[in-house]
Motif scaffolding. Structure first.
Motif, short mmCIF file in Angstrom:
data_model
loop_
_atom_site.label_atom_id
_atom_site.label_comp_id
_atom_site.label_asym_id
_atom_site.label_seq_id
_atom_site.Cartn_x
_atom_site.Cartn_y
_atom_site.Cartn_z
N PRO A 27 0.79 -1.24 0.00
CA PRO A 27 0.00 0.00 0.00
C PRO A 27 0.82 1.28 0.00
CG PRO A 27 -0.96 -1.58 1.51
CD PRO A 27 0.35 -2.17 1.03
N GLU A 28 1.94 1.29 0.71
CA GLU A 28 2.72 2.53 0.81
C GLU A 28 3.65 2.76 -0.38
OE1 GLU A 28 4.56 -0.82 3.07
OE2 GLU A 28 2.62 0.13 3.21
N ALA A 29 3.66 1.85 -1.35
CA ALA A 29 4.54 1.99 -2.52
C ALA A 29 4.11 3.16 -3.39
CB ALA A 29 4.55 0.70 -3.34
N SER A 30 5.07 4.02 -3.68
CA SER A 30 4.86 5.16 -4.57
C SER A 30 5.04 4.68 -6.00
CB SER A 30 5.89 6.24 -4.25
OG SER A 30 6.03 7.14 -5.32
N PHE A 31 4.14 5.12 -6.88
CA PHE A 31 4.26 4.70 -8.28
C PHE A 31 5.58 5.14 -8.89
CE2 PHE A 31 -0.36 4.54 -7.76
CZ PHE A 31 -0.56 3.24 -8.18
N LYS A 32 5.97 6.37 -8.62
CA LYS A 32 7.18 6.91 -9.22
C LYS A 32 8.44 6.40 -8.51
CE LYS A 32 9.53 11.17 -10.40
NZ LYS A 32 9.60 12.61 -10.20
N ASP A 33 8.54 6.63 -7.22
CA ASP A 33 9.78 6.34 -6.50
C ASP A 33 10.02 4.86 -6.24
OD1 ASP A 33 10.30 9.09 -6.40
OD2 ASP A 33 9.24 9.32 -4.50
N ASP A 34 8.96 4.13 -5.90
CA ASP A 34 9.14 2.72 -5.52
C ASP A 34 8.92 1.75 -6.68
OD1 ASP A 34 9.65 3.40 -2.81
OD2 ASP A 34 7.49 3.60 -2.47
N LEU A 35 7.99 2.07 -7.55
CA LEU A 35 7.66 1.15 -8.64
C LEU A 35 8.24 1.57 -9.99
CD1 LEU A 35 3.95 0.42 -7.66
CD2 LEU A 35 6.01 -0.88 -7.05
N GLY A 36 8.78 2.79 -10.06
CA GLY A 36 9.44 3.25 -11.27
C GLY A 36 8.50 3.56 -12.43
N LEU A 37 7.25 3.89 -12.11
CA LEU A 37 6.28 4.21 -13.15
C LEU A 37 6.20 5.72 -13.34
CD1 LEU A 37 3.45 1.70 -12.14
CD2 LEU A 37 5.33 1.37 -13.77
N ASP A 38 5.96 6.13 -14.58
CA ASP A 38 5.89 7.57 -14.88
C ASP A 38 4.51 7.94 -15.41
OD1 ASP A 38 5.84 6.78 -17.56
OD2 ASP A 38 7.97 7.16 -17.85
N SER A 39 4.38 9.18 -15.87
CA SER A 39 3.08 9.67 -16.33
C SER A 39 2.59 8.93 -17.56
CB SER A 39 3.14 11.18 -16.58
OG SER A 39 4.12 11.47 -17.55
N LEU A 40 3.48 8.47 -18.41
CA LEU A 40 3.06 7.68 -19.57
C LEU A 40 2.50 6.33 -19.13
CD1 LEU A 40 5.92 8.43 -22.11
CD2 LEU A 40 3.62 9.39 -22.06
N ASP A 41 3.09 5.76 -18.10
CA ASP A 41 2.57 4.50 -17.55
C ASP A 41 1.19 4.69 -16.94
OD1 ASP A 41 4.89 2.97 -18.17
OD2 ASP A 41 5.89 3.77 -16.39
N ALA A 42 0.91 5.89 -16.46
CA ALA A 42 -0.40 6.17 -15.86
C ALA A 42 -1.52 5.98 -16.88
CB ALA A 42 -0.43 7.58 -15.27
N VAL A 43 -1.26 6.35 -18.12
CA VAL A 43 -2.26 6.17 -19.18
C VAL A 43 -2.55 4.68 -19.36
CG1 VAL A 43 -2.74 6.50 -21.63
CG2 VAL A 43 -1.60 8.30 -20.33
N ASP A 44 -1.49 3.88 -19.42
CA ASP A 44 -1.67 2.43 -19.55
C ASP A 44 -2.37 1.86 -18.33
OD1 ASP A 44 -0.44 2.35 -22.05
OD2 ASP A 44 1.54 1.97 -21.19
N MET A 45 -2.07 2.40 -17.16
CA MET A 45 -2.68 1.92 -15.93
C MET A 45 -4.19 2.13 -15.96
SD MET A 45 -1.90 3.03 -11.96
CE MET A 45 -0.25 3.45 -12.44
N VAL A 46 -4.62 3.28 -16.46
CA VAL A 46 -6.05 3.55 -16.57
C VAL A 46 -6.72 2.51 -17.46
CG1 VAL A 46 -7.74 5.17 -17.53
CG2 VAL A 46 -5.92 6.01 -16.04
N ILE A 47 -6.10 2.21 -18.59
CA ILE A 47 -6.66 1.22 -19.53
C ILE A 47 -6.74 -0.15 -18.87
CG2 ILE A 47 -6.24 0.01 -21.70
CD1 ILE A 47 -4.96 2.71 -22.67
N VAL A 48 -5.67 -0.55 -18.18
CA VAL A 48 -5.64 -1.85 -17.51
C VAL A 48 -6.76 -1.93 -16.47
CG1 VAL A 48 -4.29 -3.26 -15.89
CG2 VAL A 48 -3.20 -2.29 -17.92
N LEU A 49 -6.92 -0.89 -15.68
CA LEU A 49 -7.96 -0.90 -14.64
C LEU A 49 -9.36 -0.89 -15.22
CD1 LEU A 49 -6.31 1.55 -12.10
CD2 LEU A 49 -6.49 -0.93 -11.91
#
Length: 85
Positions: A27-49
């Motif tokens: 739960p405390e994992a940050s998308f950017k700092d801990d998981l290495g995801l960026d704003s472009l990944d956020a678009v893909d994340m929306v589609i996946v969800l």
């Protein structure tokens, strides 16, 4: 659907899409700092969800407030609860 089932589905879907270790999906994992995801990944994340849960996120302004997995869990749980009502 129970909250812990939603968390598991979110973790599984994101880990598969972004080749993340499921052990890092806390739960405390940050998308950017801990998981290495960026704003472009956020678009893909929306589609996946959207595909995983069958609801539209679109341009929901609440999605912009999500920084950690816990935020995402809360968002998806709240969204699913609205659909169930």
């Amino acid at each position: 659907m129970l909250d812990n089932e939603i968390v598991k589905r979110v973790n599984t879907a994101l880990a598969a899409e972004f080749e993340l270790d499921i052990e890092d999906m806390v739960p405390e994992a940050s998308f950017k700092d801990d998981l290495g995801l960026d704003s472009l990944d956020a678009v893909d994340m929306v589609i996946v969800l959207e595909q995983e849960f069958g609801f539209k996120i679109g341009k929901d302004s609440k999605i912009l407030e999500i920084r950690k997995l816990a935020d995402l869990y809360t968002y998806v749980i709240d969204k699913r609860n609205l659909l169930v009502e």
